[in-house]
Design a protein around this motif. Sequence first.
Motif, PDB file in Angstrom:
ATOM      1  N   GLU A  22       0.830  -1.199   0.000  1.00  0.00           N
ATOM      2  CA  GLU A  22       0.000   0.000   0.000  1.00  0.00           C
ATOM      3  C   GLU A  22       0.866   1.251   0.000  1.00  0.00           C
ATOM      4  OE1 GLU A  22      -2.592  -0.282   3.359  1.00  0.00           O
ATOM      5  OE2 GLU A  22      -3.759  -1.918   2.513  1.00  0.00           O
ATOM      6  N   GLN A  25       2.111   1.856  -3.456  1.00  0.00           N
ATOM      7  CA  GLN A  25       1.029   2.377  -4.281  1.00  0.00           C
ATOM      8  C   GLN A  25       0.775   3.849  -3.994  1.00  0.00           C
ATOM      9  OE1 GLN A  25      -2.228  -0.240  -3.391  1.00  0.00           O
ATOM     10  NE2 GLN A  25      -1.617  -1.778  -4.908  1.00  0.00           N
ATOM     11  N   LEU A  26       0.814   4.214  -2.720  1.00  0.00           N
ATOM     12  CA  LEU A  26       0.615   5.617  -2.349  1.00  0.00           C
ATOM     13  C   LEU A  26       1.749   6.499  -2.867  1.00  0.00           C
ATOM     14  CD1 LEU A  26      -0.748   5.281   1.298  1.00  0.00           C
ATOM     15  CD2 LEU A  26      -2.010   6.004  -0.742  1.00  0.00           C
ATOM     16  N   GLU A  28       3.599   5.899  -5.509  1.00  0.00           N
ATOM     17  CA  GLU A  28       3.425   5.968  -6.966  1.00  0.00           C
ATOM     18  C   GLU A  28       2.303   6.937  -7.320  1.00  0.00           C
ATOM     19  OE1 GLU A  28       3.902   5.329 -10.987  1.00  0.00           O
ATOM     20  OE2 GLU A  28       5.224   4.775  -9.333  1.00  0.00           O
ATOM     21  N   GLN A  29       1.218   6.875  -6.583  1.00  0.00           N
ATOM     22  CA  GLN A  29       0.103   7.794  -6.823  1.00  0.00           C
ATOM     23  C   GLN A  29       0.530   9.242  -6.572  1.00  0.00           C
ATOM     24  OE1 GLN A  29      -3.301   7.129  -4.291  1.00  0.00           O
ATOM     25  NE2 GLN A  29      -4.689   8.106  -5.743  1.00  0.00           N
ATOM     26  N   GLU A  30       1.329   9.465  -5.543  1.00  0.00           N
ATOM     27  CA  GLU A  30       1.833  10.805  -5.245  1.00  0.00           C
ATOM     28  C   GLU A  30       2.723  11.316  -6.380  1.00  0.00           C
ATOM     29  OE1 GLU A  30       4.205  13.140  -1.668  1.00  0.00           O
ATOM     30  OE2 GLU A  30       4.301  10.961  -1.783  1.00  0.00           O
ATOM     31  N   ARG A  31       3.580  10.449  -6.933  1.00  0.00           N
ATOM     32  CA  ARG A  31       4.445  10.832  -8.042  1.00  0.00           C
ATOM     33  C   ARG A  31       3.613  11.190  -9.275  1.00  0.00           C
ATOM     34  NH1 ARG A  31       6.073   9.054 -12.568  1.00  0.00           N
ATOM     35  NH2 ARG A  31       5.067   7.023 -12.332  1.00  0.00           N
ATOM     36  N   VAL A  32       2.589  10.400  -9.567  1.00  0.00           N
ATOM     37  CA  VAL A  32       1.716  10.666 -10.710  1.00  0.00           C
ATOM     38  C   VAL A  32       1.017  12.016 -10.537  1.00  0.00           C
ATOM     39  CG1 VAL A  32      -0.403   9.910 -11.874  1.00  0.00           C
ATOM     40  CG2 VAL A  32       1.397   8.257 -11.356  1.00  0.00           C
ATOM     41  N   LEU A  33       0.544  12.279  -9.344  1.00  0.00           N
ATOM     42  CA  LEU A  33      -0.138  13.556  -9.087  1.00  0.00           C
ATOM     43  C   LEU A  33       0.817  14.740  -9.212  1.00  0.00           C
ATOM     44  CD1 LEU A  33      -2.499  12.562  -6.135  1.00  0.00           C
ATOM     45  CD2 LEU A  33      -3.136  13.075  -8.498  1.00  0.00           C
ATOM     46  N   GLN A  36       1.274  15.356 -12.924  1.00  0.00           N
ATOM     47  CA  GLN A  36       0.094  16.023 -13.469  1.00  0.00           C
ATOM     48  C   GLN A  36       0.067  17.492 -13.073  1.00  0.00           C
ATOM     49  OE1 GLN A  36      -3.144  13.582 -11.975  1.00  0.00           O
ATOM     50  NE2 GLN A  36      -3.498  12.732 -14.013  1.00  0.00           N
TER      51      GLN A  36
END
Length: 164
Positions: A22, A25-26, A28-33, A36
Amino acid sequence: MSLVLLFVLCLCGAAGAVQPDERQQLLEQERVLRDQEAKLKREQDFLLFQKTMYAADSKYLVLNLSEKTGRLKYKNRVLKKFHFTATKRFSAGTLQPGMLILTKKMEIEKGSHALLFGKSLAVRERGDAAPGKKLNASVVFLTKKDMLSVFFAMEEGASAYVVR
């Protein structure tokens, strides 16, 4: 009753702990955001640039590094589309996206022309002698026809915007 309370506390503790998967995943999600957010910031800067140029009633260049294309624009109209080639230094990414100001227009002997945007970019005809080499600048090469159109349309102090 105490057994039920102990069971509930164990479940709450297990549910609150972040597992290693988890966490990845968090992250990775932070990097994607963040990516963006940076992309949206660049788009916002470009739109503000276009709005400023529209209000200033001025011609300007837009150079797309990834597609190796350029546009000479006036307000929201495209006056000229062109393709360019560039030096290795230019394609290596040393030129940062953003606004540049035309600092000098040069007419070199033999009828060739060059535009200098500070010390970071030189726009010139293919096969010309060296404006840009002495400055250690990135160089964009246009065909003679395209260069003449851009050269006579732009004035010193005009702007260019570099996008990726």
